[in-house]
Each structure stands twice: as structure tokens, then as C-alpha cells.
Design a protein around this motif. Structure first.
Motif, short mmCIF file in Angstrom:
data_model
loop_
_atom_site.label_atom_id
_atom_site.label_comp_id
_atom_site.label_asym_id
_atom_site.label_seq_id
_atom_site.Cartn_x
_atom_site.Cartn_y
_atom_site.Cartn_z
N ASP A 1 18.77 -5.78 14.73
CA ASP A 1 17.54 -5.48 14.00
C ASP A 1 16.32 -5.69 14.91
N ARG A 2 16.04 -4.67 15.70
CA ARG A 2 14.84 -4.75 16.54
C ARG A 2 13.59 -4.67 15.67
N ILE A 3 13.71 -3.97 14.56
CA ILE A 3 12.61 -3.86 13.61
C ILE A 3 13.03 -4.59 12.34
N LYS A 4 12.19 -5.50 11.84
CA LYS A 4 12.52 -6.25 10.63
C LYS A 4 11.32 -6.26 9.68
N LEU A 5 11.61 -6.15 8.40
CA LEU A 5 10.56 -6.29 7.39
C LEU A 5 10.37 -7.77 7.10
N THR A 6 9.16 -8.28 7.28
CA THR A 6 8.90 -9.70 7.02
C THR A 6 7.99 -9.94 5.82
N ALA A 7 7.18 -8.94 5.45
CA ALA A 7 6.30 -9.10 4.29
C ALA A 7 5.92 -7.74 3.74
N LEU A 8 5.83 -7.68 2.40
CA LEU A 8 5.46 -6.42 1.76
C LEU A 8 4.80 -6.70 0.41
N LYS A 9 3.67 -6.04 0.19
CA LYS A 9 2.98 -6.12 -1.09
C LYS A 9 2.49 -4.71 -1.42
N VAL A 10 2.86 -4.20 -2.61
CA VAL A 10 2.44 -2.85 -2.98
C VAL A 10 1.55 -2.90 -4.21
N SER A 11 0.70 -1.90 -4.32
CA SER A 11 -0.18 -1.75 -5.46
C SER A 11 -0.02 -0.34 -6.01
N CYS A 12 0.23 -0.22 -7.32
CA CYS A 12 0.40 1.10 -7.92
C CYS A 12 0.13 1.03 -9.41
N GLY A 13 0.03 2.16 -10.04
CA GLY A 13 -0.20 2.22 -11.47
C GLY A 13 -0.98 3.47 -11.83
N MET A 14 -1.08 3.77 -13.11
CA MET A 14 -1.80 4.96 -13.55
C MET A 14 -3.28 4.85 -13.21
N GLY A 15 -3.77 5.86 -12.50
CA GLY A 15 -5.19 5.88 -12.16
C GLY A 15 -5.56 4.97 -11.01
N LEU A 16 -4.57 4.28 -10.39
CA LEU A 16 -4.85 3.37 -9.30
C LEU A 16 -4.39 3.97 -7.97
N GLU A 17 -5.07 3.54 -6.90
CA GLU A 17 -4.64 3.97 -5.57
C GLU A 17 -3.31 3.29 -5.23
N LYS A 18 -2.37 4.07 -4.70
CA LYS A 18 -1.07 3.53 -4.30
C LYS A 18 -1.16 3.06 -2.86
N SER A 19 -0.90 1.78 -2.63
CA SER A 19 -1.04 1.24 -1.28
C SER A 19 0.06 0.23 -1.00
N ALA A 20 0.27 -0.02 0.29
CA ALA A 20 1.28 -1.00 0.71
C ALA A 20 0.72 -1.82 1.86
N GLU A 21 0.72 -3.15 1.68
CA GLU A 21 0.38 -4.07 2.77
C GLU A 21 1.70 -4.55 3.36
N MET A 22 1.88 -4.34 4.66
CA MET A 22 3.19 -4.60 5.25
C MET A 22 3.07 -5.32 6.58
N THR A 23 4.06 -6.19 6.83
CA THR A 23 4.20 -6.83 8.13
C THR A 23 5.61 -6.57 8.64
N LEU A 24 5.70 -6.05 9.84
CA LEU A 24 6.99 -5.82 10.50
C LEU A 24 7.07 -6.69 11.75
N SER A 25 8.28 -7.15 12.02
CA SER A 25 8.57 -7.81 13.29
C SER A 25 9.25 -6.78 14.18
N ILE A 26 8.62 -6.43 15.29
CA ILE A 26 9.15 -5.42 16.21
C ILE A 26 9.41 -6.09 17.55
N ASP A 27 10.68 -6.22 17.90
CA ASP A 27 11.09 -6.92 19.11
C ASP A 27 10.47 -8.32 19.18
N GLY A 28 10.42 -8.98 18.01
CA GLY A 28 9.96 -10.36 17.94
C GLY A 28 8.46 -10.53 17.71
#
Length: 518
Positions: free
Chosen positions: A388-415
């Protein structure tokens, strides 16, 4: 020759099955599947096409070295270079076989622009060359069912005289009907000189949904080897399904008095593993191994089943490896209970494997009150065998009717960890866009597939993602009670697999194409 009523099972999951776009397996996965096939009683394993790539050669060689019971076969086109390379890979097996082929129909003869006589000479010299290397040689006239009758008889006779021990008759485009399949084999055996000294095999494709019927009809006509794949995996509509022909002969032995060496109780486990490593899920209503194969919902059916299981079941679930247990696991369950349950489901784990699975099981049990059989199967299927050279370490999404769909993400790439916020049409699209921003790539999303593992709102979602980059295809999988998290993990898994393929091919080295082989 073989016992007159014994049918040899030739499994080509690792060769023809792997030709399905996106079904490419890793080296470790090929070795695992080959081991399961060997253990289940498959007579011949077609382990791959050694000339296609260095990876294919090494996989066939490794499978040949580990096989304990099965004949290990490699595929080779009708030329000395292919055949020599094939033998270099399979010679390490206790029982090696070379399978060489050439297209004999008018359409296929036109590709190399060979006359009938030129092709006949080529068949003679290449089969003779293969036989000089190996005592066990199989020969296939690709697209046999569309080859002129007289010419088909002529080239089969040449192959037999040159030393072929098995003659395989491929229905390459899945055009044949059962009556034709039986008649073709019957006529060849009665017409071609020397036919009684070799084994005739059948190789059917499922383009018209008749692969299983055609294979069984060929056996009725005198064929004693069936070429097939687990779950019917294969190009286009797939190949003959191993589990279907084996159970058909077992259940209807009254009209098909033939036997195989297959331990049918291992069918369900290997079906699940092939589905997992190939990324091709088994349809719910698939014969023998589908989720609904032994499910009964209608009131009349349920009442009949309670009174007598034979009312609506022609075989028992345990005949194909399904077991009924009442042990439901939870967060307080220990390693012994987990090991016992996994054994019931067909998974035998070493101590190190159990340690890894137990950690993932505990994480799941913290999210779900009860962990069912299907949850454990999903847990076993999505374990990654790649770095796993690329790993998901954190994720927060926002969605809903009439709301902007967004994703806050942190990846670990080669450490090294990096973060970003991205938007999209929905939470999954936003999350995938975040991955692309954090790890730039040219891979194109071919498949995004989500399925619930169990019923209920706390069910795990299993997600399959297939990516394509410069002709290389990789499939990633993951499971989680959070569908978006599972989606991102599957996407990242596919990216990690693409990175390995990119490195192994040197970045831009093309692999040999062998589409539509037999």
C-alpha cells in the motif's frame, strides 16, 4: 487414454478466464487459485500463456513447481519460440503439458495468409517439436466449429501422427448448439484415423448461453475432457462453468453416467476466491454457486422445504461446500471462535494470516453489533496482497439536498501525508476527485460497483473499482459499513495495483496480445 466413463477436468481459469478484461490476477493470487484447484482435484490446470509476458512465464513456472497432483499446462502458438518458452515454464511440474494451437477456419487461415497445405505443414512441424520436448501434448484447431469438415479431419490426423495426445475441439465464438457439439465429436472419433488412441476434449464459450450444454453434449458424443473455468469466467460471455458440468454429471448420473475427480465440497470456497481476485462478482441466480441457488422465499417453497428439503432442492448445500452454523460473532469473540467460523466457511488460515484477519475483524465488530458469515467472507475477499504505497488516513464528506458535495481527505503516499478538499456531483465523486488531486494519474474509471453484504442499515458495502491506464487494467476492492470509505479504499487499492503493473512493465513495455485464443 482414460477410463471410458471418467471425464478429465481441464481448468483454464488462470489462462482463458484471466483474459476477461479486468480479470488480471497478481502473481500471489494465481498461485493461491492454482493451489485451490490442485487441492480440489482438477486434473489439468492451464496455468497461463508463458510467452505473453515475463510475469505470465514466472507464474506458470511457480505453479508448476508447487503443484502436487494436477498436470500443469501452458499455452503456445504454433511456432518454435512459443513452444520452447512454454516448455521452459511447465517442465518444472511433476506432470507437464504443452498446449499448442492454430486457427484453422477460413477466417483464421487468412490472418497469417497461409494456404491449407502450408498450415498443414506448420501443424506437423510444431506439434512434432512440442512432442520432442514433452510426452504430454495437446493440440487445438482454433475455431474448429467453423472449419471445413474435410480440412478439420485432415489436420487432426496430422496432429495425431505428429504426437498429440489430446485433441481439443474449441467452439471459439460460442456458435454451436448441443446437437451439433455431440455430432461433431462423434463423427471425428469415427472418421479420423488414430482418433481412438487420443483423448478428445471440448472447449466451449457461452455467447449463446449454451456452453455447459455443449460441453455435456460433447461428452455424450465421446469427448472425455472438458475445458472450463470457475464461475464460467472468460472472454465475452465466458467459458463453460466448472461447477455446472461437475454437478450436472453428479446429480444426473442416471442419464450421464460419468465421473470426475472433483471434490465438490470445495466449489463454493474457490468460487468466492475467484470472484474476489478477479473482481467479477457471481450473479445471485448463478447455478450452483450463486447466492440464491439454495434460497427459498415464496411461501409454497418454504413450506415444502420445511417438510422435506428434496421438495425444491436437487442437491444439498453441503454438497458444494455450504455449511449451516449458528455461531454469530461479535466484538467479544476471540481468535479461536474466529478460526473455527472461518474453517466452517472454507478458509484455513495460518497463525500470521489469522493475526491479520483478527485485527480487521475486531475493527468491523466495533462498528457492527453482530458479524455474520457474509461479513467474514467479505473480510477475507478484500484483504490486499499488494504493497500500500497509497493509504487513506482521513476522510470527511459533506452532502445533502441543496448542499455542495465535498470531501476533505488525507492520503499517505510513500509515507508522506498530504490533504485536500475537493467537490463533485456527489460524495463518492468528490472523494474520487480528491484522490486525483492528491495523487495525479491518467487512469480511467471503467467500473464502479457497490453491493450490500447483508441486510440491514448496518450492512457492509463491498465496492469494486476497475481502472485502466495505457492498456493496463487493475481491479481494487474494499468493504466497510461506510460506503464512501469503502469506495475510496477500493479506488486506492486499484491504484496501488496499477503502480505495480506499471513498474513491472517498465512503464511502457507492451505485453503480447492473445485475445480470442481457443
Amino acid at each position: 487414454m482414460t477410463d471410458n466413463n471418467r471425464v478429465v477436468i481441464f481448468d483454464t481459469t488462470l489462462r482463458d478466464g484471466e483474459q476477461s478484461p479486468g480479470a488480471t490476477m497478481s502473481h500471489a493470487e494465481k498461485l493461491e487459485i492454482a493451489g485451490l484447484l490442485d487441492e480440489m482435484g482438477v486434473d489439468i490446470i492451464e496455468a497461463g500463456f508463458p510467452i505473453a509476458s515475463e510475469g505470465d512465464f514466472e507464474a506458470v513456472k511457480a505453479i508448476a513447481q508447487q503443484a502436487e497432483n494436477s498436470v500443469i499446462c501452458g499455452l503456445a502458438r504454433a511456432n518454435f519460440k512459443d513452444i520452447d518458452r512454454c516448455y521452459e515454464a511447465v517442465k518444472h511440474a511433476r506432470q507437464p503439458r504443452i498446449h499448442t494451437f492454430i486457427g484453422t477456419s477460413p477466417l483464421h487461415r487468412a490472418i497469417p495468409n497461409l494456404t491449407m497445405d502450408e498450415m498443414a505443414d506448420k501443424i506437423d512441424e510444431t506439434v512434432s517439436h512440442a512432442r520432442n520436448l514433452c510426452d504430454n501434448v495437446q493440440w487445438s484447431p482454433m475455431d474448429a466449429t467453423r472449419t471445413e469438415w474435410d480440412y478439420l479431419c485432415r489436420v487432426i490426423e496430422i496432429a495425431i501422427k505428429a504426437g498429440a495426445t489430446t485433441i481439443n475441439i474449441p467452439d471459439t465464438v460460442g456458435y454451436t448448439a448441443p446437437g451439433e457439439s455431440a455430432d461433431l465429436i462423434r463423427r471425428l472419433i469415427s472418421t479420423v484415423p488414430g482418433a481412438d488412441e487420443v483423448v478428445f476434449a471440448t472447449h466451449c464459450h457461452n455467447d449463446l448461453g449454451m456452453a455447459t450444454a455443449n460441453s455435456l453434449a460433447a461428452v455424450e458424443g465421446g469427448a472425455r475432457q472438458i475445458e472450463c473455468t470457475i464461475n464460467g469466467l472468460g472472454e465475452r460471455a465466458g467459458n463453460t462453468a466448472l461447477e455446472e458440468v461437475v454437478m450436472a454429471m453428479k446429480v444426473r448420473n442416471d442419464i450421464m453416467p460419468f465421473s470426475t475427480r472433483i471434490d465438490s465440497t470445495k466449489l463454493m470456497n474457490i468460487s468466492r476466491r475467484v470472484a474476489a481476485v478477479s473482481g467479477f462478482a457471481v450473479q445471485f441466480n448463478k447455478a450452483i454457486v450463486g447466492k440464491n441457488a439454495f434460497a427459498h422465499e415464496s411461501g409454497i417453497h418454504q413450506d415444502g422445504m420445511l417438510k422435506n428439503a428434496e421438495t425444491f432442492e436437487i442437491m444439498r448445500p453441503e454438497d458444494v461446500g455450504l455449511t449451516e452454523t449458528n455461531l454469530v460473532l461479535g466484538k467479544h469473540s476471540g481468535r479461536a471462535a474466529l478460526r473455527s467460523k472461518l474453517a466452517d466457511l472454507g478458509f484455513e488460515l495460518g497463525d500470521n494470516q489469522l493475526k491479520d484477519v483478527f485485527v480487521r475483524f475486531k475493527a468491523l465488530a466495533d462498528q457492527k453489533k453482530e458479524v455474520y458469515d457474509e461479513d467474514l467472507i467479505a473480510l477475507m475477499q478484500v484483504g490486499s496482497d499488494v504493497e500500500d504505497r497509497i493509504k487513506l488516513t482521513a476522510l470527511k464528506v459533506s452532502c445533502g439536498m441543496g448542499l455542495e458535495k465535498s470531501a476533505e481527505m488525507t492520503l499517505s503516499i510513500d509515507g508522506a501525508e498530504t490533504s485536500v478538499t475537493a467537490t463533485g456531483d456527489g460524495p463518492v465523486d468528490a472523494a474520487f476527485n480528491a484522490v486525483k488531486q492528491l495523487f495525479e494519474h491518467k487512469a480511467r474509471l471503467q467500473v464502479y460497483q457497490v453491493a450490500a453484504v447483508t441486510e440491514g442499515t448496518d450492512a457492509q458495502a463491498t465496492v469494486t473499482v476497475r481502472l485502466e491506464e495505457d492498456g493496463k487494467i487493475a481491479t481494487g476492492q474494499s468493504a466497510d459499513v461506510d460506503t464512501v470509505v469503502a469506495s475510496v479504499k477500493a479506488y486506492v487499492d486499484a491504484l496501488n495495483r496499477l503502480l505495480i503493473r506499471r513498474e513491472k512493465s517498465g512503464g511502457d513495455t507492451p505485453e503480447v496480445s492473445y485475445k480470442d485464443v481457443s
